[in-house]
Enzyme design. Structure first.
Site, PDB file in Angstrom:
ATOM      1  N   SER A  56       0.996  -1.305  -0.013  1.00 31.67           N
ATOM      2  CA  SER A  56      -0.010  -0.035   0.170  1.00 31.67           C
ATOM      3  C   SER A  56       0.970   0.982  -0.066  1.00 31.67           C
ATOM      4  CB  SER A  56      -0.833   0.213   1.310  1.00 31.67           C
ATOM      5  OG  SER A  56      -1.683   1.328   1.166  1.00 31.67           O
ATOM      6  N   ASP A 112      -6.981  -6.069   3.524  1.00 32.22           N
ATOM      7  CA  ASP A 112      -6.465  -4.740   3.746  1.00 32.22           C
ATOM      8  C   ASP A 112      -6.315  -4.157   5.247  1.00 32.22           C
ATOM      9  OD1 ASP A 112      -5.214  -2.466   3.136  1.00 32.22           O
ATOM     10  OD2 ASP A 112      -7.051  -1.556   2.027  1.00 32.22           O
ATOM     11  N   GLY A 147      -3.142   4.325   7.673  1.00 33.23           N
ATOM     12  CA  GLY A 147      -2.200   3.234   7.787  1.00 33.23           C
ATOM     13  C   GLY A 147      -1.711   2.751   9.006  1.00 33.23           C
ATOM     14  N   GLY A 148      -0.912   1.900   9.143  1.00 29.89           N
ATOM     15  CA  GLY A 148      -0.193   1.400  10.381  1.00 29.89           C
ATOM     16  C   GLY A 148      -0.922   1.348  11.675  1.00 29.89           C
ATOM     17  N   ASP A 165      -4.665   3.981  -1.942  1.00 24.73           N
ATOM     18  CA  ASP A 165      -6.045   4.632  -1.143  1.00 24.73           C
ATOM     19  C   ASP A 165      -6.433   5.904  -1.672  1.00 24.73           C
ATOM     20  OD1 ASP A 165      -6.116   2.521   0.569  1.00 24.73           O
ATOM     21  OD2 ASP A 165      -4.292   3.027   1.410  1.00 24.73           O
TER      22      ASP A 165
END
Ligand code: DX5
Ligand code: ZN
Length: 217
Positions: free
Chosen positions: A9, A176, A145-146, A36
């Site tokens: 990603s 995802d 994210g993360g 994204d």
């Protein structure tokens, strides 16, 4: 089902050196790249990477996978179809007419997918299950994210895999969010075909080793 694919990603990549980031994951064995798109409405974060895609897309040989986390994806779809993505997904509840949008994506020679946010039930996509090419199951809450992997959502993948077998369908299942080398095996045995992984890949010391481990089952 065939071999598991890994799509890094780009949300976790360094966009100031994006071409070398893509080259790095390509050489390390990635199958595609996941991008994204966020509107600060469907999710509380904004990333509308049209200009970013323009800066690299002509040179990539990896599959381009676009994940629209936006309200009314139909209003913006043309901008993204222009890049000839291999995969394009959106969230059914954000769209006014998911069926029409799926048909449009497919008529552009692109795989059409529906994404299921972490707290959204599979019921949101079941009416369209026979017409889609893939389902993206979010294993974190959409937006950033993360984040930590939500273990509970593996059950959704198992259920989807069961529906796929029962109905004799061939759509792919993509996971995802928070995907790492600890949970990848479980995801694969639950029926996942495509692993999206951002921070795990871009923060790792050896990207090729990480991608190899992610694909292990
Ligand atoms: C979350 C995005 C994911 C995210 C995954 O809203 O849809 O694609 O970039 O990143 P990691 O792997 O860091 O959770
Ligand atoms: Zn995503």
């Amino acid at each position: 089902m065939g071999k598991v694919k890994v799509f890094p990603s780009l949300l976790a990549a360094d966009f100031s050196v994006i071409k070398s980031e893509i080259k790095k994951v390509e050489e390390a064995g990635a199958d595609g790249i996941h991008l994204d798109v966020m509107d600060n409405k469907y999710v509380s974060n904004k990333s509308f990477p049209v200009e970013k895609i323009k800066s690299f897309y002509e040179k990539i040989s990896l599959l381009l996978d676009i994940h629209l986390m936006i309200e009314k994806p139909e209003d913006f779809i043309d901008e993204f179809l222009n890049f000839n993505p291999a995969y394009l997904s959106f969230h059914a509840e954000a769209s006014e007419n998911p069926k029409e949008l799926i048909e449009k994506i497919k008529s552009n020679n692109c795989k059409a997918g529906l994404a299921v946010n972490a707290k959204v039930s599979l019921d949101s996509i079941l009416p369209f299950i026979e017409m889609i090419d893939f389902v993206l199951i979010m294993t974190v809450n959409a937006g950033f994210g993360g984040q930590k992997f939500i273990e509970e959502n593996i059950k959704k993948i198992e259920e989807l895999n069961k529906i796929r077998k029962e109905k004799n369908l061939v759509f792919e299942i993509e996971a995802d969010g928070g995907v790492n080398t600890e949970n990848s095996k479980k995801l694969i045995s639950a029926g996942t075909d495509i692993l999206v992984s951002g921070s795990t890949i871009f923060k790792s010391d050896s990207v090729s080793e990480t991608i190899r481990k992610l694909k292990e089952n």
